[in-house]
Scaffold this motif. Structure first.
Motif, PDB file in Angstrom:
ATOM      1  N   GLU A   1     -11.292   2.990  -9.118  1.00  0.00           N
ATOM      2  CA  GLU A   1     -12.015   1.742  -9.607  1.00  0.00           C
ATOM      3  C   GLU A   1     -11.324   1.117 -11.201  1.00  0.00           C
ATOM      4  OE1 GLU A   1     -16.000   2.973 -11.201  1.00  0.00           O
ATOM      5  OE2 GLU A   1     -16.190   2.334  -9.134  1.00  0.00           O
ATOM      6  N   HIS A   2     -10.198   1.907 -11.617  1.00  0.00           N
ATOM      7  CA  HIS A   2      -9.716   1.400 -13.097  1.00  0.00           C
ATOM      8  C   HIS A   2      -9.023   0.233 -12.857  1.00  0.00           C
ATOM      9  CE1 HIS A   2      -7.079   1.290 -16.702  1.00  0.00           C
ATOM     10  NE2 HIS A   2      -8.507   2.917 -16.816  1.00  0.00           N
ATOM     11  N   GLN A   3      -8.867  -0.806 -13.693  1.00  0.00           N
ATOM     12  CA  GLN A   3      -9.025  -2.049 -14.080  1.00  0.00           C
ATOM     13  C   GLN A   3      -7.690  -2.337 -13.689  1.00  0.00           C
ATOM     14  OE1 GLN A   3     -10.640  -0.684 -16.675  1.00  0.00           O
ATOM     15  NE2 GLN A   3      -9.702  -0.446 -18.336  1.00  0.00           N
ATOM     16  N   HIS A   4      -7.348  -0.942 -14.165  1.00  0.00           N
ATOM     17  CA  HIS A   4      -5.526  -1.175 -13.894  1.00  0.00           C
ATOM     18  C   HIS A   4      -4.856  -1.633 -13.053  1.00  0.00           C
ATOM     19  CE1 HIS A   4      -4.261   0.098 -18.563  1.00  0.00           C
ATOM     20  NE2 HIS A   4      -5.286  -1.291 -18.750  1.00  0.00           N
ATOM     21  N   LEU A   5      -5.961  -0.750 -11.658  1.00  0.00           N
ATOM     22  CA  LEU A   5      -5.550  -0.620  -9.619  1.00  0.00           C
ATOM     23  C   LEU A   5      -4.694  -2.365  -9.744  1.00  0.00           C
ATOM     24  CD1 LEU A   5      -8.097   1.383  -8.591  1.00  0.00           C
ATOM     25  CD2 LEU A   5      -5.781   1.786  -8.416  1.00  0.00           C
ATOM     26  N   HIS A   6      -5.649  -3.289 -10.013  1.00  0.00           N
ATOM     27  CA  HIS A   6      -5.255  -4.786 -10.086  1.00  0.00           C
ATOM     28  C   HIS A   6      -3.789  -5.247  -9.787  1.00  0.00           C
ATOM     29  CE1 HIS A   6      -9.386  -4.956  -8.438  1.00  0.00           C
ATOM     30  NE2 HIS A   6      -9.869  -5.339  -9.753  1.00  0.00           N
ATOM     31  N   GLU A   7      -3.553  -5.361 -11.356  1.00  0.00           N
ATOM     32  CA  GLU A   7      -1.683  -5.572 -11.455  1.00  0.00           C
ATOM     33  C   GLU A   7      -1.104  -4.720 -11.034  1.00  0.00           C
ATOM     34  OE1 GLU A   7      -0.826  -4.552 -16.331  1.00  0.00           O
ATOM     35  OE2 GLU A   7      -3.348  -4.599 -15.948  1.00  0.00           O
ATOM     36  N   ILE A   8      -1.003  -3.211 -10.874  1.00  0.00           N
ATOM     37  CA  ILE A   8      -0.587  -2.718  -9.497  1.00  0.00           C
ATOM     38  C   ILE A   8      -0.448  -3.197  -8.598  1.00  0.00           C
ATOM     39  CG2 ILE A   8      -0.168  -0.375  -8.767  1.00  0.00           C
ATOM     40  CD1 ILE A   8      -1.508   1.156 -10.961  1.00  0.00           C
ATOM     41  N   GLY A   9      -1.937  -3.691  -7.386  1.00  0.00           N
ATOM     42  CA  GLY A   9      -1.576  -3.672  -6.157  1.00  0.00           C
ATOM     43  C   GLY A   9      -0.547  -5.488  -6.473  1.00  0.00           C
ATOM     44  N   GLU A  10      -1.264  -5.909  -7.738  1.00  0.00           N
ATOM     45  CA  GLU A  10      -0.510  -7.166  -7.385  1.00  0.00           C
ATOM     46  C   GLU A  10       1.836  -7.270  -7.513  1.00  0.00           C
ATOM     47  OE1 GLU A  10      -1.642 -10.163  -9.971  1.00  0.00           O
ATOM     48  OE2 GLU A  10      -3.234 -10.370  -8.863  1.00  0.00           O
ATOM     49  N   SER A  11       1.920  -6.094  -7.977  1.00  0.00           N
ATOM     50  CA  SER A  11       3.044  -5.516  -8.418  1.00  0.00           C
ATOM     51  C   SER A  11       4.521  -5.467  -6.686  1.00  0.00           C
ATOM     52  CB  SER A  11       3.701  -5.032  -9.403  1.00  0.00           C
ATOM     53  OG  SER A  11       2.368  -5.328 -10.859  1.00  0.00           O
ATOM     54  N   LEU A  12       3.000  -4.304  -6.803  1.00  0.00           N
ATOM     55  CA  LEU A  12       4.331  -3.965  -5.368  1.00  0.00           C
ATOM     56  C   LEU A  12       3.651  -5.089  -4.153  1.00  0.00           C
ATOM     57  CD1 LEU A  12       1.798  -0.464  -4.802  1.00  0.00           C
ATOM     58  CD2 LEU A  12       3.664  -1.118  -5.758  1.00  0.00           C
ATOM     59  N   LEU A  13       2.393  -6.231  -4.272  1.00  0.00           N
ATOM     60  CA  LEU A  13       2.784  -7.145  -3.168  1.00  0.00           C
ATOM     61  C   LEU A  13       4.137  -7.672  -2.867  1.00  0.00           C
ATOM     62  CD1 LEU A  13      -1.008  -7.449  -2.618  1.00  0.00           C
ATOM     63  CD2 LEU A  13       0.598  -6.819  -0.865  1.00  0.00           C
ATOM     64  N   GLN A  14       4.120  -8.056  -4.189  1.00  0.00           N
ATOM     65  CA  GLN A  14       5.104  -8.616  -5.096  1.00  0.00           C
ATOM     66  C   GLN A  14       6.797  -8.180  -4.478  1.00  0.00           C
ATOM     67  OE1 GLN A  14       5.717 -10.293  -8.904  1.00  0.00           O
ATOM     68  NE2 GLN A  14       7.894 -10.019  -9.051  1.00  0.00           N
ATOM     69  N   LEU A  15       6.164  -6.992  -3.931  1.00  0.00           N
ATOM     70  CA  LEU A  15       7.690  -6.403  -3.896  1.00  0.00           C
ATOM     71  C   LEU A  15       7.955  -6.165  -1.863  1.00  0.00           C
ATOM     72  CD1 LEU A  15       9.163  -4.424  -6.670  1.00  0.00           C
ATOM     73  CD2 LEU A  15      10.149  -6.236  -6.466  1.00  0.00           C
ATOM     74  N   GLN A  16       6.997  -5.820  -1.780  1.00  0.00           N
ATOM     75  CA  GLN A  16       6.417  -6.106  -0.362  1.00  0.00           C
ATOM     76  C   GLN A  16       5.481  -5.885  -0.148  1.00  0.00           C
ATOM     77  OE1 GLN A  16       6.288  -1.470   0.039  1.00  0.00           O
ATOM     78  NE2 GLN A  16       5.357  -1.326   2.579  1.00  0.00           N
ATOM     79  N   PRO A  17       5.505  -7.519   0.433  1.00  0.00           N
ATOM     80  CA  PRO A  17       4.155  -8.215   0.703  1.00  0.00           C
ATOM     81  C   PRO A  17       3.236  -7.608   2.171  1.00  0.00           C
ATOM     82  CG  PRO A  17       6.281  -9.487   0.529  1.00  0.00           C
ATOM     83  CD  PRO A  17       6.757  -8.232   0.478  1.00  0.00           C
ATOM     84  N   THR A  18       3.910  -6.286   2.959  1.00  0.00           N
ATOM     85  CA  THR A  18       3.379  -6.256   3.977  1.00  0.00           C
ATOM     86  C   THR A  18       2.737  -5.053   3.555  1.00  0.00           C
ATOM     87  OG1 THR A  18       5.450  -5.023   4.714  1.00  0.00           O
ATOM     88  CG2 THR A  18       4.968  -6.604   5.313  1.00  0.00           C
ATOM     89  N   PHE A  19       2.707  -4.611   1.897  1.00  0.00           N
ATOM     90  CA  PHE A  19       1.608  -3.576   1.927  1.00  0.00           C
ATOM     91  C   PHE A  19       0.345  -3.900   2.165  1.00  0.00           C
ATOM     92  CE2 PHE A  19      -0.625  -0.892  -1.604  1.00  0.00           C
ATOM     93  CZ  PHE A  19      -0.057   0.862  -0.881  1.00  0.00           C
ATOM     94  N   ASP A  20      -0.206  -2.642   2.678  1.00  0.00           N
ATOM     95  CA  ASP A  20      -1.619  -2.856   2.562  1.00  0.00           C
ATOM     96  C   ASP A  20      -2.851  -1.257   3.439  1.00  0.00           C
ATOM     97  OD1 ASP A  20      -1.222  -1.859   4.755  1.00  0.00           O
ATOM     98  OD2 ASP A  20      -1.514  -2.674   6.545  1.00  0.00           O
TER      99      ASP A  20
END
Length: 323
Positions: A190-209
């Motif tokens: 639950e580290h706070q940096h998970l949110h920005e990591i997730g946004e960046s990965l979705l920016q490159l791979q929108p299907t990442f789930d």
């Protein structure tokens, strides 16, 4: 060219100190003021004692409008409060090292400042939200895979950071007597940096789930981050190295190393090192940075260089600890 006129708010902390160490030797920067309400009137070297003999700058509780870029080296939540309370001229670029503007929902006109993700957007930005330290190390481990749509399974990450990652204010877990010869896990999954990591990965791979399982650790050393991640992957090791080398070609600070890597190769530098291993159907990615440089102040100066059309490496050719 004229030198870039720089203001620093929050100059007494770790990130402010690292920023000063870089900028007083930067060939194209001139520090106009270093703001610290609690240290106003004192020489900068009274706090950052290693700068004795390097600069005669003094802390001030005043702000100057005659600057080109303002660095905010204040605590999380304090950057937004500062900008709401102070009228900053529209001509001034802002680079915020807190987490206040990193997420898209709160970013406004701030651009997320990870050059290996969106260097061209940074060059055209007005304001920059500097990435988090864990987030930088982990994103650099995963971006090449996301860019090719190859994140198909859960991601497992373990990362250890030095004590400077906790900031300069004392807490029970940052005292020498607790931290030395010790190791602990905190904010698992639950580290706070998970949110920005997730946004960046979705920016490159929108299907990442898929879930990102992140276990952070406090290490018994002062600076640096070692992150190891693994995923299921059909890539051979040779294919993985080709993928990573292609992605990071032209990015001067991120290097892919076939030999195994260690933290002393990056401490005191703005470098990120990546090492890959294949174990059965698992691809393991090891990523290392200095949390205060590539994970904070060094990356902030890298972003300043991009904003003002300078060589990206200006002022950032720093020597690794080595031994």
């Amino acid at each position: 060219m004229n030198k870039i006129k720089v203001g620093i708010v929050g100059g007494a902390g770790y990130t402010g100190g690292e920023l000063l160490r870089i900028l007083i030797n930067h060939p194209h920067a001139d520090i106009v003021f270093v703001n610290s309400n609690s240290n106003a009137g004192n020489p900068v070297y009274s706090v950052h004692t290693d700068l004795f003999g390097e600069t005669e700058l003094q802390f001030t509780d005043k702000l100057s409008r005659h600057i080109d870029v303002l660095f905010l080296c204040v605590g999380h939540g304090a950057a937004r409060k500062f900008l709401e309370a102070n009228d900053i001229d529209e001509s001034i670029h802002i680079i915020d090292l807190s987490q206040d503007y990193r997420l898209k929902a709160k970013a406004g006109d701030f651009v997320y400042g990870l050059p290996e993700l969106q260097r061209d957007r940074i060059k055209k930005a007005k304001h920059i939200a500097n990435p988090g330290c864990f987030a930088t190390a982990i994103q650099l481990a995963l971006l090449p895979l996301a860019a090719q749509g190859l994140l198909h399974s859960e991601i497992h990450i373990n990362a250890t950071t030095g004590s400077t990652g906790a900031g300069q204010s004392l807490s029970p877990t940052s005292h020498f007597s607790w931290r030395n010869n010790n190791l602990s896990i905190y904010k698992a999954f639950e580290h706070q940096h998970l949110h920005e990591i997730g946004e960046s990965l979705l920016q490159l791979q929108p299907t990442f789930d898929q879930p990102i399982n992140f276990v952070p650790q406090r290490g018994a050393f002062t600076r640096g981050i070692l992150a190891s991640a693994y995923i299921e992957s059909a890539l051979s090791l040779e294919e993985a190295y080709d993928l990573y080398n292609t992605y990071y070609k032209g990015h001067p600070f991120t290097h892919v190393s076939p030999p195994n890597i260690d933290l002393k190769q990056v401490v005191n530098t703005n470098k990120a090192l990546i090492h890959l291993e294949k174990h059965g159907n698992k691809l393991m990615i090891i990523s290392m940075i200095d949390n205060l440089l590539k994970g904070a102040s060094g990356q902030a100066v890298q972003n300043m260089n991009l904003l003002f059309g300078l060589d990206e490496t200006a002022g950032l050719r720093l020597k690794a600890t080595g031994f």
